[in-house]
Design a protein around this motif. Structure first.
Motif, PDB file in Angstrom:
ATOM      1  N   ARG A 214       0.522  -0.735  -0.324  1.00 14.61           N
ATOM      2  CA  ARG A 214      -0.279   0.047  -0.356  1.00 14.61           C
ATOM      3  C   ARG A 214       0.869   1.453  -0.235  1.00 14.61           C
ATOM      4  O   ARG A 214       0.699   2.321  -0.456  1.00 14.61           O
ATOM      5  N   VAL A 218       1.458   4.622  -3.169  1.00 13.52           N
ATOM      6  CA  VAL A 218       1.321   5.727  -2.502  1.00 13.52           C
ATOM      7  C   VAL A 218       2.010   6.293  -2.771  1.00 13.52           C
ATOM      8  O   VAL A 218       1.750   8.005  -3.551  1.00 13.52           O
ATOM      9  N   LEU A 221       2.338   9.060  -6.230  1.00 19.37           N
ATOM     10  CA  LEU A 221       2.027  10.479  -6.086  1.00 19.37           C
ATOM     11  C   LEU A 221       2.716  10.803  -6.861  1.00 19.37           C
ATOM     12  O   LEU A 221       3.190  12.486  -6.551  1.00 19.37           O
ATOM     13  N   SER A 229       1.063  12.032   2.110  1.00 19.90           N
ATOM     14  CA  SER A 229      -0.275  11.387   3.031  1.00 19.90           C
ATOM     15  C   SER A 229       0.259  10.238   4.098  1.00 19.90           C
ATOM     16  O   SER A 229      -0.943   9.121   4.071  1.00 19.90           O
ATOM     17  N   GLY A 230       1.156  10.477   4.574  1.00 22.41           N
ATOM     18  CA  GLY A 230       1.585   9.785   5.651  1.00 22.41           C
ATOM     19  C   GLY A 230       2.330   7.881   5.352  1.00 22.41           C
ATOM     20  O   GLY A 230       2.805   7.704   6.374  1.00 22.41           O
ATOM     21  N   GLY A 274      -3.608  -4.113 -13.649  1.00 23.38           N
ATOM     22  CA  GLY A 274      -3.768  -2.267 -13.066  1.00 23.38           C
ATOM     23  C   GLY A 274      -2.686  -2.300 -11.660  1.00 23.38           C
ATOM     24  O   GLY A 274      -1.977  -3.340 -11.716  1.00 23.38           O
ATOM     25  N   PRO A 275      -2.133  -1.154 -10.997  1.00 19.77           N
ATOM     26  CA  PRO A 275      -0.968  -1.106 -10.930  1.00 19.77           C
ATOM     27  C   PRO A 275      -1.022  -1.086  -9.316  1.00 19.77           C
ATOM     28  O   PRO A 275       0.000  -1.139  -9.351  1.00 19.77           O
ATOM     29  N   ASP A 276      -2.161  -1.338  -8.879  1.00 16.94           N
ATOM     30  CA  ASP A 276      -1.957  -1.841  -7.263  1.00 16.94           C
ATOM     31  C   ASP A 276      -0.812  -2.915  -7.277  1.00 16.94           C
ATOM     32  O   ASP A 276      -0.824  -3.811  -7.341  1.00 16.94           O
ATOM     33  N   ARG A 278      -0.340  -4.875  -4.020  1.00 16.50           N
ATOM     34  CA  ARG A 278      -1.001  -5.052  -3.371  1.00 16.50           C
ATOM     35  C   ARG A 278      -1.298  -6.724  -4.256  1.00 16.50           C
ATOM     36  O   ARG A 278      -0.500  -8.070  -4.154  1.00 16.50           O
TER      37      ARG A 278
ATOM     38  N   PHE B  92      -3.500   4.267 -11.993  1.00 20.40           N
ATOM     39  CA  PHE B  92      -4.719   3.596 -11.357  1.00 20.40           C
ATOM     40  C   PHE B  92      -5.791   4.548 -11.700  1.00 20.40           C
ATOM     41  O   PHE B  92      -6.322   5.499 -12.135  1.00 20.40           O
ATOM     42  N   GLN B  96      -9.121   4.461  -7.239  1.00 18.20           N
ATOM     43  CA  GLN B  96      -8.247   3.967  -6.707  1.00 18.20           C
ATOM     44  C   GLN B  96      -7.144   5.621  -6.225  1.00 18.20           C
ATOM     45  O   GLN B  96      -6.525   5.588  -4.759  1.00 18.20           O
ATOM     46  N   VAL B  97      -6.608   6.468  -6.805  1.00 17.68           N
ATOM     47  CA  VAL B  97      -6.329   7.492  -6.573  1.00 17.68           C
ATOM     48  C   VAL B  97      -7.116   8.246  -4.925  1.00 17.68           C
ATOM     49  O   VAL B  97      -5.761   8.669  -4.530  1.00 17.68           O
ATOM     50  N   GLU B  99      -8.522   6.248  -2.833  1.00 16.15           N
ATOM     51  CA  GLU B  99      -8.033   6.246  -1.662  1.00 16.15           C
ATOM     52  C   GLU B  99      -7.106   5.909  -1.208  1.00 16.15           C
ATOM     53  O   GLU B  99      -6.443   5.912   0.169  1.00 16.15           O
ATOM     54  N   LEU B 100      -6.147   6.841  -1.753  1.00 16.87           N
ATOM     55  CA  LEU B 100      -4.611   6.875  -1.699  1.00 16.87           C
ATOM     56  C   LEU B 100      -4.415   7.590  -0.067  1.00 16.87           C
ATOM     57  O   LEU B 100      -3.982   7.505   0.074  1.00 16.87           O
ATOM     58  N   ARG B 102      -6.281   7.801   2.441  1.00 19.88           N
ATOM     59  CA  ARG B 102      -6.932   6.901   3.455  1.00 19.88           C
ATOM     60  C   ARG B 102      -6.336   6.445   3.972  1.00 19.88           C
ATOM     61  O   ARG B 102      -5.897   5.592   5.298  1.00 19.88           O
ATOM     62  N   PHE B 103      -4.864   6.205   3.253  1.00 17.71           N
ATOM     63  CA  PHE B 103      -3.324   5.060   3.529  1.00 17.71           C
ATOM     64  C   PHE B 103      -3.612   5.917   5.325  1.00 17.71           C
ATOM     65  O   PHE B 103      -2.697   4.908   5.778  1.00 17.71           O
ATOM     66  N   ALA B 104      -2.741   7.052   5.732  1.00 14.75           N
ATOM     67  CA  ALA B 104      -2.282   7.383   7.040  1.00 14.75           C
ATOM     68  C   ALA B 104      -3.569   6.670   8.420  1.00 14.75           C
ATOM     69  O   ALA B 104      -3.730   6.413   9.525  1.00 14.75           O
ATOM     70  N   ALA B 106      -5.863   3.959   7.210  1.00 21.95           N
ATOM     71  CA  ALA B 106      -6.466   2.332   7.338  1.00 21.95           C
ATOM     72  C   ALA B 106      -5.029   2.117   7.189  1.00 21.95           C
ATOM     73  O   ALA B 106      -4.838   1.129   7.135  1.00 21.95           O
ATOM     74  N   GLY B 107      -3.715   2.796   7.823  1.00 21.95           N
ATOM     75  CA  GLY B 107      -2.686   2.134   7.429  1.00 21.95           C
ATOM     76  C   GLY B 107      -1.663   0.881   6.768  1.00 21.95           C
ATOM     77  O   GLY B 107      -2.730   1.225   5.114  1.00 21.95           O
ATOM     78  N   ARG B 109      -3.224  -1.590   6.253  1.00 15.53           N
ATOM     79  CA  ARG B 109      -4.434  -2.484   5.337  1.00 15.53           C
ATOM     80  C   ARG B 109      -4.598  -2.143   4.319  1.00 15.53           C
ATOM     81  O   ARG B 109      -5.481  -0.940   3.748  1.00 15.53           O
ATOM     82  N   ARG B 110      -6.381  -3.400   3.620  1.00 15.81           N
ATOM     83  CA  ARG B 110      -6.923  -2.357   2.190  1.00 15.81           C
ATOM     84  C   ARG B 110      -8.276  -1.260   3.206  1.00 15.81           C
ATOM     85  O   ARG B 110      -8.389  -1.486   3.768  1.00 15.81           O
ATOM     86  N   ILE B 111      -8.822  -0.876   1.972  1.00 14.84           N
ATOM     87  CA  ILE B 111      -9.608  -0.473   1.482  1.00 14.84           C
ATOM     88  C   ILE B 111     -11.210  -0.941   2.126  1.00 14.84           C
ATOM     89  O   ILE B 111     -11.723  -1.546   1.624  1.00 14.84           O
ATOM     90  N   GLN B 156      -8.841  12.583   2.743  1.00 12.87           N
ATOM     91  CA  GLN B 156      -7.794  12.509   4.170  1.00 12.87           C
ATOM     92  C   GLN B 156      -8.492  12.590   5.159  1.00 12.87           C
ATOM     93  O   GLN B 156      -8.102  12.108   6.411  1.00 12.87           O
TER      94      GLN B 156
END
Lengths: 337, 269
Positions: A214, A218, A221, A229-230, A274-276, A278, B92, B96-97, B99-100, B102-104, B106-107, B109-111, B156
């Motif tokens: 994951r 990110v 970007l 984004s963390g 696609g590019p995911d 995972r 993407f 998906q973009v 959803e990125l 939400r990274f902080a 969801a850590g 994990r999946r969405i 976010q």
């Protein structure tokens, strides 16, 4: 769907690679021989030579092929994500030939078989050095200039390939031929010992990349945006580059430089699913396995009893296919810039 | 507690002072527009507020804590940043973009958590990109891409929003849609700072305007105080007029109808 297809293709490759060669072993015999290994009395009816060919020649070779393909594909996925470029690959950024220098030096200094731990460790270290060198050259402040990275890779490859050539030349007569053959990529040196050494070095890298999937997404970007984004971008990059170097080092030490798997497998799978990262990671590893096992089958059966170097085949088949993919993807996605 | 405080920010690059003593607090419930001529230091200030650039002197406190002591994951739950340029190297999908963003939350994990899914869906529908959800991001127009990136920032879901020209590539309708969204975020208790080049957007939506000039915060106050013809003409070095908006509420900023000189224009470009 894609995964079912890829898995079926891997199974088909396993059947062909276990069965074909100077000694033919039908799939049923392979299964019963394996069953006997784990203690089942199935009465395979196999003749002795089939068992020894399968167990000490073909299986280690296949398993090593799976490991090398998985390592190269996974390293490709990781490097492409951290350098944000679908062309980044072990061979492109200098990792592969960097690894070859370490392995060749260890071999020339007398570490006998390619299966021992020393060449793999040395290859990982020099792969790491080569990759970080390319990265340092290409880094400008917080950014990595991808074009510079690739050009640095070109230069590092040239230097490293020359160093390997030099080491091949100083090697003693009998050693020299197998040495130069190794540098072009081959699974011919596979033993169960090679397999276990490679497995130990490849597995942690794959686990890391799977765990960081994951974060790698990110990263698409951009560095600053990923940090916003963390994602701890610096740590992630060090982790992934180190994992890629370790995996490439293990693969190169065991099987030489096998080009294009690390760019072709992820790229093909990315176009389909696609590019995911995972799902890209397992998909690319399966696709790489298909590619490498097919190449190895041709490598050892096309001009039997001699062999065509594996790296020669993957480049020969992969290069033009890669050019075609490049052309198609640019049209479909409007380029990468 | 004030979510972001900038104290005595001085920044030098290449021997030149880019920022020269900035003090600024982002207030909860307030949309602050940062305006000013090119090279005034707006983007550098945003970069420092975001934690991208470490200032030569001065400090940034985020929720009372020096920004450099906060880990990226923690910081990403406090503030989101919309960059000026949109880049995405791989194809993407729009969903998906977003959803990125939400990274902080969801850590690794999946969405799948409900709050994540809801944040993504509502951000997409608020920005009007829900119908594009399954399209590949690189195939979108520049304006659509900008909206998707705004949706990502909204998803976010942070108390602080730092936006560098959020309306740069949008048409009039979407410009106002985005400004309304941003102001709504502020009304709900967000602290928002946005670099804007369009003074009329700033006049209409901002609670206060920070006018930057020459690396300093020249004026900071409500639109009516900052948007003064003499002040604007001086800062922008161009004749600017301010009048009451024909609709009866707010201000209308425009360049002077009678252009005084031609040499001036030649000198400016």
């Amino acid at each position: 769907m894609t995964f079912t297809g890829l898995s079926l293709m891997v199974v088909a490759m396993l059947v062909l690679n276990t069965g074909m060669g100077a000694v033919t072993i039908p799939p049923a015999t392979v299964v019963s021989l394996l069953a006997e290994r784990v203690g089942l009395e199935v009465g395979s009816g196999a003749i002795g030579v089939q068992e020894s060919v399968l167990w000490s020649i073909r299986l280690p070779r296949i398993v090593l092929g799976l490991l090398a393909a998985g390592a190269l594909a996974a390293a490709g996925v990781g490097l492409q994500a951290v350098f944000r470029n679908p062309l980044a690959e072990s061979q492109v950024v200098g990792t592969s030939w960097g690894a070859a220098v370490g392995a060749a030096a260890a071999l020339a200094l007398g570490a006998r078989a390619t299966g021992s731990f020393a060449p793999a460790a040395a290859a990982s270290v020099t792969a790491l050095l080569a990759t970080f060198l390319a990265y340092r050259v290409a880094r400008r402040g917080p950014r990595v200039e991808v074009v510079t990275l690739i050009l640095a890779g070109v230069a590092i490859n040239a230097i490293a390939a020359a160093a390997v050539g030099l080491l091949v030349n100083v090697a003693e007569g009998g050693q020299m031929r197998s040495f130069s053959f190794w540098s072009l990529g081959t699974l011919g040196g596979a033993t169960w010992q090679t397999v276990s050494v490679t497995l130990v070095l490849v597995l942690p890298g794959v686990v890391l990349l799977a765990w960081r999937g994951r974060q790698l997404n990110v990263l698409a970007l951009g560095d600053e945006e990923a940090r916003h984004s963390g994602v701890d971008v610096r740590r992630l990059r060090v982790e992934v580059v180190a994992a890629a170097a370790l995996m490439t080092g293990a693969s190169v030490a065991a099987a030489g430089v096998i080009g294009f798997v690390g760019v072709l497998a992820p790229h093909t799978v990315r176009m389909i699913i696609g590019p995911d990262n995972r799902v890209l990671l397992p998909g690319a590893m399966l696709a790489g396995a298909v590619l490498l096992l097919a190449a190895d089958l041709v490598s050892r059966t096309a001009v039997a009893p001699s062999e065509i170097p594996l790296g020669v085949l993957t480049s020969l088949a992969g290069g033009p296919l890669f050019l075609w993919l490049l052309h198609r993807t640019r049209r479909a996605q409007g380029g990468w810039v | 507690m004030t979510p972001v405080v900038a104290m005595g920010i001085v920044h030098e690059a290449g021997g030149r002072a880019i920022l020269d003593g900035i003090n600024l607090q982002l207030e909860t419930g307030m949309l602050t527009a940062l305006v000013g001529p090119n090279g005034a230091g707006k983007s550098t200030l945003l970069g420092i507020l975001a934690g991208d650039i470490r200032p030569t002197r001065g400090s940034i406190l985020v929720q009372g804590c020096p920004i450099e002591q906060l880990k990226p994951a923690r910081l990403a739950r406090i503030r989101s940043v919309l960059p000026q340029k949109n880049r995405l190297e791989f194809a993407f999908s729009v969903r998906q973009v977003v959803e990125l963003g939400r990274f902080a939350h969801a850590g690794g994990r999946r969405i799948s958590r409900r709050s994540d899914v809801e944040a993504v869906e509502s951000a997409m529908s608020a920005t009007g990109v829900a119908s594009l959800a399954d399209m590949s991001f690189p195939t979108l127009s520049v304006g659509e891409q900008a909206l998707v990136m705004i949706a990502r920032i909204l998803a976010q879901d942070t108390p602080v929003l730092i936006l560098d020209e959020p309306t740069a590539s949008l048409d009039i309708r979407h410009e106002h849609r985005v400004m309304n969204l941003i102001r709504h975020r502020a009304r709900q208790g967000g602290a928002v700072i946005a670099v804007l080049h369009d003074l009329n957007l700033a006049a209409r939506y901002a609670d206060r305007i920070g006018m930057m000039a020459g690396g300093r915060l020249h004026t900071l106050g409500p639109p009516g105080d900052v948007l003064q013809p003499t002040l604007l003409s001086e800062v922008y070095d161009y004749p600017i007029e301010v009048m009451d908006h024909p609709s009866g509420s707010g201000l209308l900023v425009t360049t002077s109808a009678t252009r005084r000189d031609g040499a001036h224009r030649g000198g400016a470009t």
